[in-house]
Write a protein that holds these residues in place. Structure first.
Motif, mmCIF file in Angstrom:
data_model
loop_
_atom_site.group_PDB
_atom_site.id
_atom_site.type_symbol
_atom_site.label_atom_id
_atom_site.label_comp_id
_atom_site.label_asym_id
_atom_site.label_seq_id
_atom_site.Cartn_x
_atom_site.Cartn_y
_atom_site.Cartn_z
ATOM 1 N N SER A 46 -24.926 -47.003 -11.728
ATOM 2 C CA SER A 46 -25.115 -48.115 -12.523
ATOM 3 C C SER A 46 -24.392 -48.040 -13.814
ATOM 4 C CB SER A 46 -26.776 -48.240 -12.697
ATOM 5 O OG SER A 46 -26.926 -49.402 -13.823
ATOM 6 N N SER A 47 -23.496 -48.669 -14.324
ATOM 7 C CA SER A 47 -22.540 -48.976 -15.439
ATOM 8 C C SER A 47 -23.430 -49.220 -16.543
ATOM 9 C CB SER A 47 -21.544 -49.757 -15.027
ATOM 10 O OG SER A 47 -20.624 -49.673 -16.612
ATOM 11 N N PRO A 48 -23.326 -48.249 -17.693
ATOM 12 C CA PRO A 48 -24.120 -48.665 -18.882
ATOM 13 C C PRO A 48 -23.474 -49.508 -19.766
ATOM 14 C CG PRO A 48 -22.728 -46.384 -18.991
ATOM 15 C CD PRO A 48 -22.589 -46.646 -17.820
ATOM 16 N N PRO A 109 -16.908 -35.053 -9.931
ATOM 17 C CA PRO A 109 -16.028 -35.307 -10.834
ATOM 18 C C PRO A 109 -15.893 -34.220 -11.931
ATOM 19 C CG PRO A 109 -17.731 -36.850 -10.993
ATOM 20 C CD PRO A 109 -17.957 -36.301 -9.834
ATOM 21 N N LEU A 110 -14.773 -34.083 -12.478
ATOM 22 C CA LEU A 110 -14.774 -33.232 -13.823
ATOM 23 C C LEU A 110 -14.478 -34.078 -15.066
ATOM 24 C CD1 LEU A 110 -12.181 -30.413 -12.805
ATOM 25 C CD2 LEU A 110 -14.711 -30.245 -13.071
ATOM 26 N N TYR A 111 -15.572 -33.908 -15.795
ATOM 27 C CA TYR A 111 -15.501 -34.854 -17.081
ATOM 28 C C TYR A 111 -14.856 -34.132 -18.215
ATOM 29 C CZ TYR A 111 -17.489 -37.435 -21.014
ATOM 30 O OH TYR A 111 -17.239 -38.341 -22.210
ATOM 31 N N THR A 112 -14.241 -34.715 -18.982
ATOM 32 C CA THR A 112 -13.363 -34.207 -20.168
ATOM 33 C C THR A 112 -14.253 -34.633 -21.266
ATOM 34 O OG1 THR A 112 -11.260 -34.301 -19.096
ATOM 35 C CG2 THR A 112 -11.472 -33.820 -21.580
ATOM 36 N N ILE A 113 -14.950 -33.644 -22.069
ATOM 37 C CA ILE A 113 -15.878 -33.526 -23.392
ATOM 38 C C ILE A 113 -14.913 -34.171 -24.385
ATOM 39 C CG2 ILE A 113 -17.117 -32.363 -25.084
ATOM 40 C CD1 ILE A 113 -18.180 -30.555 -22.772
ATOM 41 N N ALA A 123 -24.907 -36.840 -19.382
ATOM 42 C CA ALA A 123 -25.780 -37.075 -18.405
ATOM 43 C C ALA A 123 -26.301 -38.323 -18.333
ATOM 44 C CB ALA A 123 -27.168 -35.997 -18.331
ATOM 45 N N MET A 124 -26.857 -38.960 -19.332
ATOM 46 C CA MET A 124 -27.573 -40.131 -19.294
ATOM 47 C C MET A 124 -26.671 -41.474 -19.825
ATOM 48 S SD MET A 124 -30.737 -39.649 -18.247
ATOM 49 C CE MET A 124 -31.366 -41.025 -18.686
ATOM 50 N N GLY A 125 -25.861 -41.298 -20.939
ATOM 51 C CA GLY A 125 -25.096 -42.264 -21.319
ATOM 52 C C GLY A 125 -23.745 -42.604 -20.527
ATOM 53 N N VAL A 126 -23.231 -41.687 -20.018
ATOM 54 C CA VAL A 126 -22.150 -41.764 -19.172
ATOM 55 C C VAL A 126 -22.047 -41.906 -17.924
ATOM 56 C CG1 VAL A 126 -19.619 -40.610 -18.832
ATOM 57 C CG2 VAL A 126 -20.767 -40.458 -20.850
ATOM 58 N N PHE A 127 -23.114 -40.993 -17.206
ATOM 59 C CA PHE A 127 -23.342 -40.954 -15.904
ATOM 60 C C PHE A 127 -24.919 -41.620 -15.484
ATOM 61 C CE2 PHE A 127 -19.784 -38.142 -16.420
ATOM 62 C CZ PHE A 127 -18.996 -38.340 -15.371
ATOM 63 N N SER A 128 -25.141 -42.109 -16.374
ATOM 64 C CA SER A 128 -26.619 -42.999 -16.083
ATOM 65 C C SER A 128 -27.566 -42.269 -15.501
ATOM 66 C CB SER A 128 -26.060 -44.262 -15.217
ATOM 67 O OG SER A 128 -25.027 -44.986 -16.115
#
Length: 365
Positions: A46-48, A109-113, A123-128
């Motif tokens: 679910s896209s934020p 996936p790998l996420y770049t900080i 966790a919450m704001g990017v990957f919902s």
């Protein structure tokens, strides 16, 4: 109370509330007993914020936007600039791996900080809420959650499974529970049972279901017996009602059959390939993948997709049955239905005859 202390309390309260939300959300744990097995899985995202399919593709490290197009049964003409509204649900396909009794995405996936990121925000704001910040910290071996650096890469462990369901291969789907949903409604929508969902998700009380929770829903799927085990897309399993674009986008395989273990239907995709300038040959003699080469009573031979590697696309001739075999349950059901109508109409017929005879001296028609 002065403005600064009040602001301080608001910040503290806000942070506590945010932590409570993360803690209150049940962590998705999918059972996966097939140790070391890999498979294709799906999860709802679910896209934020308003975004595009191309942005989501890159966020989840997918090879091409066609991966999303197929999983969501979008038209093949859909491009990466298609807008995705805030809160819109997009199914994300990914590779799952079973280990230690649970399933997680296979190091992707790998996420770049980025600057000012926190694990909680990721966790919450990017990957919902697909993961928790505790998972990110533990599975990425981060000693101190407050000490992360821009440019650092973190693995986003998506929940999944590769286990069979009732001795049948299935695509495990991480379903995002909508407000007001119930296990019974979800089971009906996806062709399973409430008991199966409760067992898969290790839940005893169906009333404990929460909006925003990710649960394991097994989807009926189609497979292909012709795909070689050394193919880069082996094993190829596609959920009912969905497509997959494989062989660098050259081949489109669809699952349009509701039956368990139905045969995957593959054909040239008619879209521009990626990684290859042009698509390699997809012929069985003079026939292309998906075409019938010969047909006889209750049998046909088609040119089937058999996998790909870095250089070629393989094909194989495959025999398929075109006549549906009668089943005992189906025959019995039809017989009972016929019995019911015949026995309902016969008494009416005799009553009609009796009335006819009484009112005339003729014989019953």
């Amino acid at each position: 109370m002065g403005g600064l202390p009040r602001l301080f309390l608001v910040i503290i309260f806000g942070a506590a509330a945010a932590s409570w939300v993360v803690e209150a959300q049940p962590q998705a744990r999918f059972k996966c007993s097939s140790e070391g097995k890999t498979c294709r899985s799906l999860v709802d995202y679910s896209s934020p914020n308003e975004t595009t399919l191309g942005h989501i593709q890159k966020l989840f490290n997918l090879k091409h936007v066609l991966d999303i197009v197929g999983a969501n049964a979008f038209p093949s003409t859909t491009r990466g600039n298609r807008t995705v509204g805030k809160g819109q649900i997009i199914k994300i396909p990914f590779q799952c791996r079973c280990a230690n009794g649970t399933g997680l995405s296979n190091k992707t996936p790998l996420y770049t900080i980025r600057k000012d990121d926190t694990l909680s925000h990721i966790a919450m704001g990017v990957f919902s809420g697909l993961v928790t910040y505790q998972q990110l910290q533990a599975l990425n071996n981060i000693p101190d959650a407050t000490l992360i650096q821009p440019g650092q890469k973190v693995w986003i462990p998506l929940p999944c499974s590769c286990d069979q369901v009732d001795a049948t291969d299935a695509v495990h789907y991480g379903h995002l529970v909508a407000r007001g949903s119930s296990f019974q409604q979800i089971a009906l929508q996806y062709g399973t049972t409430q008991d199966a969902l409760l067992d898969l998700n290790n839940i005893s009380d169906p009333k404990s279901l929460q909006a925003g929770q990710i649960i394991d829903v097994p989807l009926k799927a189609c497979s292909s017996s012709t795909v070689k085990n050394d193919s880069l897309d082996y094993p190829l399993l596609v959920a009912k009602g969905m497509d997959t674009y494989t062989a660098n986008g050259c081949v489109k395989c669809s699952c349009n059959n509701a039956a368990d273990n139905a045969t995957l239907q593959c054909e040239p995709s008619q879209v521009k390939p990626y990684k290859w300038d042009t698509c390699p040959s997809m012929l069985c003699g003079n026939s292309t993948i998906g075409n019938v080469t010969s047909a006889a009573s209750c049998t046909r031979t088609i040119c089937a997709y058999a996998g790909y590697n870095n250089q070629t696309i393989s094909t194989a001739l495959s025999n398929e049955s075109t006549c549906s075999a009668p089943t005992g349950s189906g025959a019995s059901r039809n017989s009972l239905q016929g019995w019911g109508w015949n026995h309902l109409l016969m008494p009416l017929y005799f009553l009609f005859c009796l009335s006819f005879l009484v009112n005339s001296n003729a014989t019953c028609p």
